[in-house]
Design a protein around this motif. Structure first.
Motif, PDB file in Angstrom:
ATOM      1  N   HIS A 172      42.431  46.315 -59.868  1.00  0.00           N
ATOM      2  CA  HIS A 172      42.437  46.472 -61.330  1.00  0.00           C
ATOM      3  C   HIS A 172      43.165  45.327 -62.031  1.00  0.00           C
ATOM      4  N   THR A 173      43.145  44.133 -61.476  1.00  0.00           N
ATOM      5  CA  THR A 173      43.771  42.944 -62.042  1.00  0.00           C
ATOM      6  C   THR A 173      45.247  43.183 -62.379  1.00  0.00           C
ATOM      7  N   PRO A 174      46.075  43.479 -61.369  1.00  0.00           N
ATOM      8  CA  PRO A 174      47.494  43.697 -61.645  1.00  0.00           C
ATOM      9  C   PRO A 174      48.172  42.406 -62.106  1.00  0.00           C
ATOM     10  N   THR A 175      49.209  42.577 -62.932  1.00  0.00           N
ATOM     11  CA  THR A 175      49.962  41.430 -63.430  1.00  0.00           C
ATOM     12  C   THR A 175      51.417  41.524 -62.975  1.00  0.00           C
ATOM     13  N   CYS A 213      56.609  37.511 -65.065  1.00  0.00           N
ATOM     14  CA  CYS A 213      55.967  36.453 -65.866  1.00  0.00           C
ATOM     15  C   CYS A 213      54.694  36.938 -66.569  1.00  0.00           C
ATOM     16  N   HIS A 214      54.230  38.143 -66.242  1.00  0.00           N
ATOM     17  CA  HIS A 214      53.069  38.788 -66.879  1.00  0.00           C
ATOM     18  C   HIS A 214      51.741  38.077 -66.624  1.00  0.00           C
ATOM     19  N   ARG A 215      51.688  37.231 -65.610  1.00  0.00           N
ATOM     20  CA  ARG A 215      50.433  36.572 -65.249  1.00  0.00           C
ATOM     21  C   ARG A 215      49.770  37.366 -64.131  1.00  0.00           C
ATOM     22  N   GLU A 216      48.473  37.120 -63.930  1.00  0.00           N
ATOM     23  CA  GLU A 216      47.738  37.860 -62.909  1.00  0.00           C
ATOM     24  C   GLU A 216      48.288  37.578 -61.513  1.00  0.00           C
ATOM     25  N   LEU A 217      48.360  38.634 -60.688  1.00  0.00           N
ATOM     26  CA  LEU A 217      48.842  38.475 -59.314  1.00  0.00           C
ATOM     27  C   LEU A 217      47.775  37.886 -58.402  1.00  0.00           C
ATOM     28  N   PHE A 218      46.512  37.963 -58.810  1.00  0.00           N
ATOM     29  CA  PHE A 218      45.417  37.409 -58.012  1.00  0.00           C
ATOM     30  C   PHE A 218      44.489  36.621 -58.929  1.00  0.00           C
ATOM     31  N   ALA A 219      44.229  35.378 -58.555  1.00  0.00           N
ATOM     32  CA  ALA A 219      43.375  34.516 -59.374  1.00  0.00           C
ATOM     33  C   ALA A 219      42.079  34.162 -58.659  1.00  0.00           C
ATOM     34  N   GLY A 220      41.886  34.679 -57.447  1.00  0.00           N
ATOM     35  CA  GLY A 220      40.673  34.372 -56.707  1.00  0.00           C
ATOM     36  C   GLY A 220      40.626  32.949 -56.187  1.00  0.00           C
ATOM     37  N   LYS A 221      41.797  32.349 -56.007  1.00  0.00           N
ATOM     38  CA  LYS A 221      41.865  31.000 -55.453  1.00  0.00           C
ATOM     39  C   LYS A 221      43.142  30.873 -54.623  1.00  0.00           C
ATOM     40  N   PRO A 222      43.153  29.931 -53.681  1.00  0.00           N
ATOM     41  CA  PRO A 222      44.345  29.769 -52.838  1.00  0.00           C
ATOM     42  C   PRO A 222      45.563  29.340 -53.652  1.00  0.00           C
ATOM     43  N   GLN A 264      36.557  18.831 -46.330  1.00  0.00           N
ATOM     44  CA  GLN A 264      35.257  19.493 -46.250  1.00  0.00           C
ATOM     45  C   GLN A 264      35.400  21.014 -46.305  1.00  0.00           C
ATOM     46  N   MET A 265      36.465  21.546 -45.696  1.00  0.00           N
ATOM     47  CA  MET A 265      36.658  22.995 -45.655  1.00  0.00           C
ATOM     48  C   MET A 265      37.227  23.543 -46.968  1.00  0.00           C
ATOM     49  N   ALA A 266      37.863  22.711 -47.776  1.00  0.00           N
ATOM     50  CA  ALA A 266      38.548  23.180 -48.989  1.00  0.00           C
ATOM     51  C   ALA A 266      37.679  24.044 -49.901  1.00  0.00           C
ATOM     52  N   PRO A 267      36.446  23.651 -50.233  1.00  0.00           N
ATOM     53  CA  PRO A 267      35.650  24.533 -51.111  1.00  0.00           C
ATOM     54  C   PRO A 267      35.279  25.860 -50.436  1.00  0.00           C
ATOM     55  N   PHE A 268      35.124  25.833 -49.125  1.00  0.00           N
ATOM     56  CA  PHE A 268      34.840  27.082 -48.406  1.00  0.00           C
ATOM     57  C   PHE A 268      36.057  27.999 -48.409  1.00  0.00           C
ATOM     58  N   PHE A 269      37.247  27.409 -48.298  1.00  0.00           N
ATOM     59  CA  PHE A 269      38.477  28.202 -48.330  1.00  0.00           C
ATOM     60  C   PHE A 269      38.639  28.838 -49.712  1.00  0.00           C
ATOM     61  N   GLU A 270      38.279  28.100 -50.766  1.00  0.00           N
ATOM     62  CA  GLU A 270      38.324  28.658 -52.126  1.00  0.00           C
ATOM     63  C   GLU A 270      37.351  29.822 -52.263  1.00  0.00           C
ATOM     64  N   GLN A 271      36.141  29.674 -51.716  1.00  0.00           N
ATOM     65  CA  GLN A 271      35.157  30.762 -51.757  1.00  0.00           C
ATOM     66  C   GLN A 271      35.684  31.980 -50.994  1.00  0.00           C
ATOM     67  N   ALA A 272      36.297  31.741 -49.850  1.00  0.00           N
ATOM     68  CA  ALA A 272      36.847  32.842 -49.047  1.00  0.00           C
ATOM     69  C   ALA A 272      37.947  33.566 -49.817  1.00  0.00           C
ATOM     70  N   ALA A 273      38.754  32.829 -50.556  1.00  0.00           N
ATOM     71  CA  ALA A 273      39.830  33.451 -51.348  1.00  0.00           C
ATOM     72  C   ALA A 273      39.255  34.445 -52.347  1.00  0.00           C
ATOM     73  N   MET A 274      38.144  34.082 -52.974  1.00  0.00           N
ATOM     74  CA  MET A 274      37.512  34.993 -53.937  1.00  0.00           C
ATOM     75  C   MET A 274      37.063  36.284 -53.258  1.00  0.00           C
ATOM     76  N   GLY A 275      36.607  36.177 -52.010  1.00  0.00           N
ATOM     77  CA  GLY A 275      36.133  37.356 -51.290  1.00  0.00           C
ATOM     78  C   GLY A 275      37.238  38.167 -50.634  1.00  0.00           C
ATOM     79  N   VAL A 301      46.641  31.274 -49.059  1.00  0.00           N
ATOM     80  CA  VAL A 301      47.507  30.157 -49.443  1.00  0.00           C
ATOM     81  C   VAL A 301      47.151  28.887 -48.680  1.00  0.00           C
ATOM     82  N   LYS A 302      47.573  27.762 -49.239  1.00  0.00           N
ATOM     83  CA  LYS A 302      47.396  26.454 -48.604  1.00  0.00           C
ATOM     84  C   LYS A 302      48.775  25.816 -48.451  1.00  0.00           C
TER      85      LYS A 302
END
Length: 151
Positions: A30-33, A37-46, A79-90, A98-99
């Protein structure tokens, strides 16, 4: 998720301010914050972690933490970086993704005996539970993380 899991609270480290938050497990999607700092705890990226921040994230989080140990000069890492970003979203919010740049965090590379990059490592409760060297695509990263999750 069973009833006990739905009612328990999890400790989640904020990716921006590093505050430790308690979030009911059933509200992870449910998009916890952050309470500080009141920012989102998950941004769907590493989350890029330095040595100073790394231990807090792996030791204080109740979620499994998937780490990509990489370096900017490494072709397979780039080369793996964009795949790692996609995996973070999933994988989020059931994992913290994290990276760690091994050039900047040489102490962590030495501490965890990172011999080749990229190397994926999965941490749970502050300890490493699985490791996989070599580049993978997003589907492979997600499958590996889920297969090695000790929960």
């Amino acid at each position: 998720m069973d009833t006990a899991t739905q009612t328990e609270s999890l400790h989640i480290v904020c990716p921006q301010c590093d505050a430790v938050n308690r979030v009911p497990a059933m509200k992870l999607s449910h998009t916890p914050t952050c309470g500080k700092c009141h920012r989102e705890l998950f941004a769907g990226k590493p989350v890029d972690l330095t040595s100073a921040r790394f231990l807090k994230h792996i030791e204080r989080s109740d979620l499994p933490v998937l780490v990509d140990f990489w370096a900017p000069w490494c072709g397979p890492c780039r080369q793996m970086a964009p795949f790692f970003e996609q995996a973070a979203m999933g994988l989020e919010p059931m994992y913290r993704v994290v990276k760690v740049n091994t050039e900047e965090a040489q102490d962590l590379a030495a501490r965890y005996a990172i011999r080749s990059i990229p190397t994926l490592a999965l941490f749970k409760g502050g300890r490493e539970v699985a490791r996989q060297p070599g580049a993978m695509d997003a589907r492979g990263i997600m499958a590996w993380a889920q297969q090695n999750n000790p929960s």
